[in-house]
Design a protein around this motif. Sequence first.
Motif, PDB file in Angstrom:
ATOM      1  N   GLY A 192       2.026   0.064   5.755  1.00 31.90           N
ATOM      2  CA  GLY A 192       1.369  -0.891   5.299  1.00 31.90           C
ATOM      3  C   GLY A 192      -0.083  -1.088   5.914  1.00 31.90           C
ATOM      4  N   ARG A 193      -0.271  -1.368   7.222  1.00 29.82           N
ATOM      5  CA  ARG A 193      -1.597  -1.640   7.874  1.00 29.82           C
ATOM      6  C   ARG A 193      -1.202  -1.160   9.320  1.00 29.82           C
ATOM      7  N   PRO A 194      -2.003  -0.803  10.041  1.00 30.82           N
ATOM      8  CA  PRO A 194      -2.108  -0.390  11.233  1.00 30.82           C
ATOM      9  C   PRO A 194      -1.707  -2.001  11.996  1.00 30.82           C
ATOM     10  N   GLU A 195      -0.624  -1.901  12.872  1.00 32.16           N
ATOM     11  CA  GLU A 195      -0.188  -3.309  13.502  1.00 32.16           C
ATOM     12  C   GLU A 195       0.081  -2.694  14.811  1.00 32.16           C
ATOM     13  N   PRO A 239       0.870  -1.180   0.086  1.00 35.96           N
ATOM     14  CA  PRO A 239       0.187  -0.121  -0.122  1.00 35.96           C
ATOM     15  C   PRO A 239       0.861   1.202  -0.062  1.00 35.96           C
ATOM     16  N   ASP A 240       0.254   2.393  -0.417  1.00 36.66           N
ATOM     17  CA  ASP A 240       0.890   3.428  -0.475  1.00 36.66           C
ATOM     18  C   ASP A 240       0.946   4.387   0.777  1.00 36.66           C
ATOM     19  N   THR A 241       1.450   3.808   1.880  1.00 36.18           N
ATOM     20  CA  THR A 241       1.551   4.571   3.009  1.00 36.18           C
ATOM     21  C   THR A 241       2.803   5.420   3.019  1.00 36.18           C
ATOM     22  N   PRO A 242       3.008   6.279   3.716  1.00 32.23           N
ATOM     23  CA  PRO A 242       4.294   7.279   3.670  1.00 32.23           C
ATOM     24  C   PRO A 242       5.532   6.553   3.771  1.00 32.23           C
ATOM     25  N   ALA A 243       6.499   6.913   3.027  1.00 31.91           N
ATOM     26  CA  ALA A 243       7.839   6.260   3.439  1.00 31.91           C
ATOM     27  C   ALA A 243       8.545   6.206   4.553  1.00 31.91           C
ATOM     28  N   ASP A 244       8.123   7.295   5.244  1.00 32.00           N
ATOM     29  CA  ASP A 244       8.969   7.535   6.528  1.00 32.00           C
ATOM     30  C   ASP A 244       8.298   6.776   7.640  1.00 32.00           C
ATOM     31  N   TRP A 245       7.043   6.282   7.457  1.00 32.33           N
ATOM     32  CA  TRP A 245       6.529   5.420   8.505  1.00 32.33           C
ATOM     33  C   TRP A 245       7.328   4.038   8.823  1.00 32.33           C
ATOM     34  N   SER A 246       7.352   3.907   9.896  1.00 29.46           N
ATOM     35  CA  SER A 246       8.033   2.616  10.356  1.00 29.46           C
ATOM     36  C   SER A 246       7.195   1.455  10.107  1.00 29.46           C
ATOM     37  N   GLY A 247       7.632   0.235   9.980  1.00 27.22           N
ATOM     38  CA  GLY A 247       7.171  -1.052   9.801  1.00 27.22           C
ATOM     39  C   GLY A 247       8.051  -2.027  10.046  1.00 27.22           C
ATOM     40  N   ARG A 248       7.626  -3.284  10.545  1.00 24.47           N
ATOM     41  CA  ARG A 248       8.539  -4.309  10.800  1.00 24.47           C
ATOM     42  C   ARG A 248       8.288  -5.561  10.133  1.00 24.47           C
ATOM     43  N   VAL A 249       9.469  -5.930   9.613  1.00 23.00           N
ATOM     44  CA  VAL A 249       9.314  -7.372   8.795  1.00 23.00           C
ATOM     45  C   VAL A 249       9.919  -8.259   9.692  1.00 23.00           C
ATOM     46  N   ALA A 250       9.548  -9.747   9.883  1.00 15.36           N
ATOM     47  CA  ALA A 250      10.177 -10.667  10.712  1.00 15.36           C
ATOM     48  C   ALA A 250      10.580 -11.982   9.797  1.00 15.36           C
ATOM     49  N   PHE A 251      11.659 -12.464   9.901  1.00 11.83           N
ATOM     50  CA  PHE A 251      12.205 -13.663   9.358  1.00 11.83           C
ATOM     51  C   PHE A 251      12.406 -14.633  10.290  1.00 11.83           C
ATOM     52  N   GLY A 252      12.038 -15.773  10.037  1.00 11.02           N
ATOM     53  CA  GLY A 252      12.635 -16.888  10.900  1.00 11.02           C
ATOM     54  C   GLY A 252      11.452 -17.918  11.374  1.00 11.02           C
ATOM     55  N   ARG A 253      11.543 -17.966  12.536  1.00 12.64           N
ATOM     56  CA  ARG A 253      10.404 -18.943  13.109  1.00 12.64           C
ATOM     57  C   ARG A 253       9.134 -18.003  13.475  1.00 12.64           C
ATOM     58  N   VAL A 254       8.242 -18.014  12.434  1.00  5.67           N
ATOM     59  CA  VAL A 254       7.073 -17.379  12.552  1.00  5.67           C
ATOM     60  C   VAL A 254       5.752 -18.290  12.196  1.00  5.67           C
ATOM     61  N   ARG A 255       4.859 -18.095  13.277  1.00  8.99           N
ATOM     62  CA  ARG A 255       3.568 -18.815  13.073  1.00  8.99           C
ATOM     63  C   ARG A 255       2.539 -17.879  13.067  1.00  8.99           C
ATOM     64  N   LYS A 256       1.610 -18.323  12.332  1.00 13.74           N
ATOM     65  CA  LYS A 256       0.397 -17.227  11.839  1.00 13.74           C
ATOM     66  C   LYS A 256      -0.939 -17.822  12.339  1.00 13.74           C
ATOM     67  N   THR A 257      -1.786 -16.986  12.723  1.00 16.20           N
ATOM     68  CA  THR A 257      -3.186 -17.116  13.104  1.00 16.20           C
ATOM     69  C   THR A 257      -3.866 -15.912  12.866  1.00 16.20           C
ATOM     70  N   SER A 258      -5.311 -16.107  13.175  1.00 16.29           N
ATOM     71  CA  SER A 258      -5.938 -14.691  13.310  1.00 16.29           C
ATOM     72  C   SER A 258      -7.205 -14.978  13.969  1.00 16.29           C
ATOM     73  N   VAL A 259      -7.896 -13.852  14.598  1.00 16.68           N
ATOM     74  CA  VAL A 259      -9.099 -13.886  15.200  1.00 16.68           C
ATOM     75  C   VAL A 259     -10.015 -12.891  14.567  1.00 16.68           C
ATOM     76  N   ASN A 260     -11.281 -13.107  14.663  1.00 17.45           N
ATOM     77  CA  ASN A 260     -12.447 -12.307  14.049  1.00 17.45           C
ATOM     78  C   ASN A 260     -13.311 -11.640  15.264  1.00 17.45           C
ATOM     79  N   VAL A 261     -13.185 -10.291  15.323  1.00 25.56           N
ATOM     80  CA  VAL A 261     -13.813  -9.647  16.293  1.00 25.56           C
ATOM     81  C   VAL A 261     -14.674  -8.484  15.741  1.00 25.56           C
ATOM     82  N   ALA A 262     -16.034  -8.433  15.951  1.00 29.62           N
ATOM     83  CA  ALA A 262     -16.780  -7.305  15.751  1.00 29.62           C
ATOM     84  C   ALA A 262     -16.631  -6.582  14.191  1.00 29.62           C
TER      85      ALA A 262
END
Length: 478
Positions: A252-255, A161-184
């Motif tokens: 990217g997106r609020p995290e 996404p086209d969020t401003p270039a100077d906004w911070s974001g974090r990428v993780a490489f390695g031991r990563v597991r993913k899940t999600s929850v749905n709320v409201a």
Amino acid sequence: MTKPVCCCWVFLLLGSLPAWGHRYDIAIDPRLSLLQVRLCFDGAAPTSLTSGDRRAGTYLSDVYIDSPEPAGRVSVRRGRMRLQDIAADACIAYKVSLQQIAQGRRSSHIGDSRLLDIRSWLWRPETVPASTQLHFSMPAGVEVATPWPPLPGRRHGFLLPDTPADWSGRVAFGRVRKTSVNVAGAELHISLVGPFDDRQIDEVRTWVRKTAENISGVYGRFPVVNAGVLVMALGDRYGSGPVPWAEVQRSGRPEAHFFINQNLPLAAFLADWTPTHELAHMLHPAIAWQFKWFYEGLASYYQNVARARGGQLSQRQAWQKLYDGFERGLKQSRQPDRRGSPKYMEMYWRGAAAALLADVRLRKESHNRHSLDSALSQFQQCCFAPVKTWDGFAFFRRLDELTDSRVFSSIFGKYARSDEFPDVLPVLRDLGIQVKRGRVHLTDESDWLALRTDLMTKPVVVGVQQSGGLSLPAAGGR
Ligand SMILES: [Zn+2]
């Protein structure tokens, strides 16, 4: 109800792949020490790329035009990659040393996993065209977590996404597991970095869901339709609490990013204010750092109000915690300034005190048709696209327009222009809240009991009077 989603999310919701755009192909080596990036342009190349970090050029090597007939020139200077006479549809390639990024403090480790600030390696046009894609090639056993929405059907593919270039974001490489929850009405995408077992992942899902439910109690839905939650396992290296550090990042997106002691029991996370405080930051947009007192105050206010609405605090406990915070802030405001010693308590609780004053005045003046909840709800519906950083005064004016009032500009504007700590005691007395030897008592001696109860129990939905049959005195009453 139309949700404010950006074009990328619209593509995802439609379930179709976007048209071809710029494309990044990114590979990382098994030792997590080197990134190789190839960026191919869709049509004309931009004249320059930026990373948002002036030091990023020092992490680069082997920058070249990667096309069968390489025409043009690429050079890096002062945080900008200049592209001269590059042909349409050309590609450029570059390598990034993760060891040098670590020396520049834009990287950290969680066990054998690596966390990287995207500004240290992602060179991008100032304005990112729609449909720009990123594709990662991962070694066996290595996963990636990013702040970007996934491309449907592509395991390691994402939209940028086209969020401003100077906004911070974090990428993780390695031991990563993913899940999600749905709320409201929202999906929270959880990535866990480090040594989590299945039981601990279940517990993270539980406290993230409960926390998101608390925040959904502010105006009846979670503010970000697709939010990210990055949870990093620190063990007990940093103190005894469950969440030694947490923050919200917005590229990217609020995290929400939580650094946690994953070995503590679920009860410790459910009792902690930090998760609710952090997700409360998703109630407001990116706001200039000079107004940190305001947005930290807003989150500090709602960390108690939202937990009361979610049943994690009684009304009395919530008022006690607010009062204790105001006292800590007031006490610190009276201490002499010392260089290098920021007055965090004063800053957070000055904003929270102003939030209480604004919330109560708005409810009174509007006969409970408006509140801080409803103002933020209306803002989320009209103006929440994550594409810019708001000036605080402009944000206050917008909230005034949405509530047909002057409450935000007058109260928050006043405390933006002075160091005075808001006097909350008259408001507490007005609500029938007495304080004896530091202990809060909720009495019946007030004309505003319904307002006091509503504030801690239910949101004000725009245009709907929710006092549940309890009558409110006319505006201007005591
Ligand atoms: Zn905060």
